[in-house]
Design a protein around this motif. Structure first.
Motif, PDB file in Angstrom:
ATOM      1  N   THR A 440      71.513  96.655  11.803  1.00  0.00           N
ATOM      2  CA  THR A 440      70.399  97.307  12.482  1.00  0.00           C
ATOM      3  C   THR A 440      69.368  96.286  12.957  1.00  0.00           C
ATOM      4  O   THR A 440      68.714  96.475  13.984  1.00  0.00           O
ATOM      5  N   THR A 441      69.244  95.200  12.247  1.00  0.00           N
ATOM      6  CA  THR A 441      68.310  94.148  12.653  1.00  0.00           C
ATOM      7  C   THR A 441      68.663  93.604  14.037  1.00  0.00           C
ATOM      8  O   THR A 441      67.775  93.276  14.835  1.00  0.00           O
ATOM      9  N   LEU A 442      69.957  93.523  14.333  1.00  0.00           N
ATOM     10  CA  LEU A 442      70.376  93.018  15.648  1.00  0.00           C
ATOM     11  C   LEU A 442      69.824  93.883  16.776  1.00  0.00           C
ATOM     12  O   LEU A 442      69.297  93.364  17.770  1.00  0.00           O
ATOM     13  N   VAL A 443      69.937  95.199  16.621  1.00  0.00           N
ATOM     14  CA  VAL A 443      69.440  96.062  17.695  1.00  0.00           C
ATOM     15  C   VAL A 443      67.918  96.099  17.700  1.00  0.00           C
ATOM     16  O   VAL A 443      67.298  96.272  18.759  1.00  0.00           O
ATOM     17  N   ASN A 444      67.278  95.922  16.546  1.00  0.00           N
ATOM     18  CA  ASN A 444      65.811  95.832  16.531  1.00  0.00           C
ATOM     19  C   ASN A 444      65.337  94.606  17.303  1.00  0.00           C
ATOM     20  O   ASN A 444      64.309  94.648  17.982  1.00  0.00           O
ATOM     21  N   ILE A 476      67.098 100.849  28.035  1.00  0.00           N
ATOM     22  CA  ILE A 476      67.955 100.922  26.854  1.00  0.00           C
ATOM     23  C   ILE A 476      67.811 102.300  26.224  1.00  0.00           C
ATOM     24  O   ILE A 476      66.702 102.786  26.013  1.00  0.00           O
ATOM     25  N   GLY A 477      68.940 102.937  25.932  1.00  0.00           N
ATOM     26  CA  GLY A 477      68.934 104.212  25.243  1.00  0.00           C
ATOM     27  C   GLY A 477      69.380 104.030  23.799  1.00  0.00           C
ATOM     28  O   GLY A 477      70.284 103.230  23.528  1.00  0.00           O
ATOM     29  N   MET A 478      68.730 104.750  22.867  1.00  0.00           N
ATOM     30  CA  MET A 478      69.072 104.633  21.455  1.00  0.00           C
ATOM     31  C   MET A 478      69.363 105.997  20.865  1.00  0.00           C
ATOM     32  O   MET A 478      68.653 106.967  21.131  1.00  0.00           O
ATOM     33  N   VAL A 479      70.416 106.058  20.057  1.00  0.00           N
ATOM     34  CA  VAL A 479      70.714 107.241  19.246  1.00  0.00           C
ATOM     35  C   VAL A 479      70.853 106.743  17.815  1.00  0.00           C
ATOM     36  O   VAL A 479      71.778 105.986  17.506  1.00  0.00           O
ATOM     37  N   LEU A 480      69.914 107.146  16.956  1.00  0.00           N
ATOM     38  CA  LEU A 480      69.847 106.597  15.615  1.00  0.00           C
ATOM     39  C   LEU A 480      70.427 107.562  14.595  1.00  0.00           C
ATOM     40  O   LEU A 480      70.625 108.753  14.857  1.00  0.00           O
TER      41      LEU A 480
END
Length: 634
Positions: A440-444, A476-480
């Motif tokens: 998750t750090t990578l996408v943060n 950028i789109g995010m689905v968490l």
């Protein structure tokens, strides 16, 4: 999950020890925030000076009315035809020296009675002065209220803007309830304190000055006696305030901790009930509530002693003035009306001091809240965007490159070390690994929620550190895994992805994400309202709504972080179908524990301890019989 395990555990309980606060500096800083309203402030000051100056003349005028009445009563008893001097000599001749002294200090005409017409004119003058003073003070209060409200609007705006400029690390190291307490409870307390104290403080200071001048015109000796008690009042106030100031700081700090606990307990109420932690939560609440009670009780008790102490000291001066003033009247040094006016002035002189002392707890409470708000306003902000930012191609082509990226939430504890890879436009990159590996750090880092310590992240050859954050994130789109829905309708939650979208586009996105399938089973369809946390719909339905939101946004880069981890197998299939359509012609990053969701990825990265230990396609990694092969078999 990898993100929360990587981040520092936040919360007020782990916050640094609160440093000693600068009461005077914070108070001056709060007052300086009134300077944008300098015109209104000047009008407030002038009206206050005028109203109080006119108001303090009233006792002197009333004293003159008393002199007219007393002079008439005494004059009526004296023989007609004598002068005042002859009446004084006659009194001394018959051995009545005390009456002679009293008579010598009066403006009496022997043989004449009370001049009621003059008294009526004097009383009407006093009434007019009081009415004018009251009107001016009323207008002052109205303008002061406008000044304070405008100041608070600006302060709230500054706090809101500051929150958006704070880095994610600020919120990671603090409980949400603690931050909410600062931007709501503390700001409201500042407003109440300003409204209550500024008017009282301004009026009190001006009243003390004006009354002191009037007392000097009557009797410098009595004025000196009155003023001698002021240092005693200030000493008592300062002694008590020093002890109560720390307790007020503790009161609002503990209030923030209590609010944080309440917010966490209520937002995770289902978890608390499920695991039987009600007693633990109640015990923690009782402890924090007790801390608030003890600090609040101590602060209010100590500050509450200021009023009685200053009142007692003021009464001592009142008694001294009454005794010395009575002697001066008897000896003819001042008139009865003058001593009456002076006693009124003593009350007016001591009353503001007592009022200031009585509302000192409110002022200290407001300053304590101001310190907490200023602490937020002074917090380190995220690195500003370059001016002007590097323009990007519209839209993103979608090539993402990590070049020797290193990152640590805490210095000396690296999370990402020398990480490099390339995601080609339109490809799907899957990131797998154990919890805490740094996935998750990578996408943060890609979203610039955090800044890299070393290395670069490039999109279409442009360093994201040189891009405007809004422009970067809009592509950028995010689905968490942790879905987020706000209080509103299902339609509004989907349309949040692109507010200018038409109804047809929203319905199309909902259909692509298979939301349309279950929406029609609901009584109100797309107008069905959901709770703030989406508690009245299932976890899978919430996830489908967030996917529909991402589809509507039409991003060029897509991030799916454990998007199917909390749903059933059938819903997982629907989500896979929806995300497959969403990923078409988009560069996508998938973080997943379920390997079934990443089999068709163009590139799979196996991450351990912040390093890429394997990379390749599903079949290539299985053939190597390494870490990925072990994960599949597990």
């Amino acid at each position: 999950m990898s993100g929360p395990m990587n981040r520092p555990i936040g919360g007020a309980m782990n916050a640094p020890t609160q440093r000693s606060k600068d009461f005077r500096g914070s108070a001056l800083r709060l007052v300086k925030r009134l300077t944008p309203q300098r015109t209104l402030t000047a009008m407030v000051l002038l009206l206050g000076i005028g109203g109080i100056a006119i108001g303090v003349i009233g006792p002197r005028v009333l004293g003159h009315a008393t002199d007219l009445l007393f002079n008439g009563v005494i004059g009526r008893e004296l023989p007609l035809g004598l002068t005042k001097e002859q009446a004084v000599e006659a009194a001394r001749a018959r051995g009545d020296g005390q009456f002679a002294d009293l008579l010598s200090g009066m403006n009496v005409i022997p043989g004449y009675g009370v001049d009621f017409a003059a008294i009526a004119r004097t009383l009407l003058l006093a009434l007019g002065l009081y009415l004018i003073a009251a009107l001016m003070i009323w207008v002052q209060a109205r303008l002061l209220n406008v000044t304070v409200q405008r100041t608070m609007v600006a302060l709230r705006s500054d706090v809101e803007d500051k929150v958006h400029r704070l880095p994610l690390s600020y919120f990671d190291t603090r409980q949400r309830g603690e931050v909410l307490s600062r931007v709501t409870n503390d700001v409201d307390n500042i407003q109440q304190s300003l409204t209550m104290t500024i008017s009282q403080l301004l009026t009190s200071v001006l009243t003390v000055i004006a009354v002191f001048v009037m007392m000097l015109t009557i009797s410098p000796l009595l004025a000196l006696i009155t003023v001698l008690t002021v240092p005693l009042s200030l000493l008592a106030t300062r002694t008590i305030a020093r002890r109560s100031q720390k307790l007020f700081i503790d009161q609002w700090r503990n209030t923030g901790r209590l609010n944080a606990h309440i917010e966490e307990t209520y937002s995770g109420f289902t978890v608390v009930k499920t695991f039987g932690h009600r007693e633990i939560a109640e015990k923690k609440f009782s402890e924090l509530n007790g801390d608030v009670y003890r600090a609040s009780f101590g602060a209010q008790f100590l500050s509450g002693l200021v009023g009685p102490a200053t009142t007692f000291i003021g009464n001592v001066s009142y008694v001294a003035v009454a005794v010395v003033g009575g002697i001066q009247v008897a000896t003819g040094q001042i008139t009865l009306g003058s001593i009456q006016a002076f006693i009124q002035y003593v009350r007016q002189f001591n009353q503001p001091l007592t009022q200031v002392a009585a509302m000192y707890n409110t002022m200290q409470s407001g300053i304590a809240s101001a310190e907490r708000v200023f602490d937020l306003l002074d917090a380190d902000e995220q690195r500003p965007d370059p001016v002007p930012p590097t323009p990007r191609a519209q839209p993103f082509a979608g090539r993402v490159e990590f070049e020797h990226v290193e990152f640590a939430y805490r210095p000396g504890t690296p999370i990402i070390e020398d990480l490099s890879f390339v995601a080609e436009p339109g490809s799907t990159v899957a990131i797998v690994g154990p919890t805490g590996a740094g996935k998750t750090t990578l996408v943060n880092l890609l979203m610039r929620f955090y800044e890299v310590d070393e290395g670069r992240i490039l999109i279409d050859g442009v360093d994201i550190a040189d891009m405007d954050r809004h422009e970067l994130r809009s592509g950028i789109g995010m689905v968490l895994q942790d879905t987020w829905l706000f209080g509103g309708t299902i339609y509004d939650n989907i349309a949040y992805g692109r507010p200018d979208a038409t109804e047809a586009e929203v319905i199309e996105a909902a259909t692509a994400a298979h939301v349309d399938r279950f929406v029609h089973t609901l009584p109100d369809g797309y107008e069905t309202r959901v709770n703030d946390d989406g508690g009245n719909i299932s976890a899978g339905e919430k996830q489908l709504i967030t996917i529909a939101r991402a589809i509507l946004a039409q991003p060029r880069l897509l991030i799916l972080d454990e998007a199917t981890s909390s749903v059933d197998t059938r819903t997982e299939l629907l989500i896979q179908l929806a995300t497959a359509e969403l990923r078409r012609d988009r560069t996508s990053f998938i973080i997943a524990h379920r390997l079934s969701t990443i089999r068709d990825a163009d590139l799979i990265l196996v991450v351990e301890a912040g390093r890429i230990v394997e990379r390749g396609t599903h079949d290539e990694l299985l053939a190597r019989r390494g870490e990925y092969w072990a994960m599949v078999n597990a």
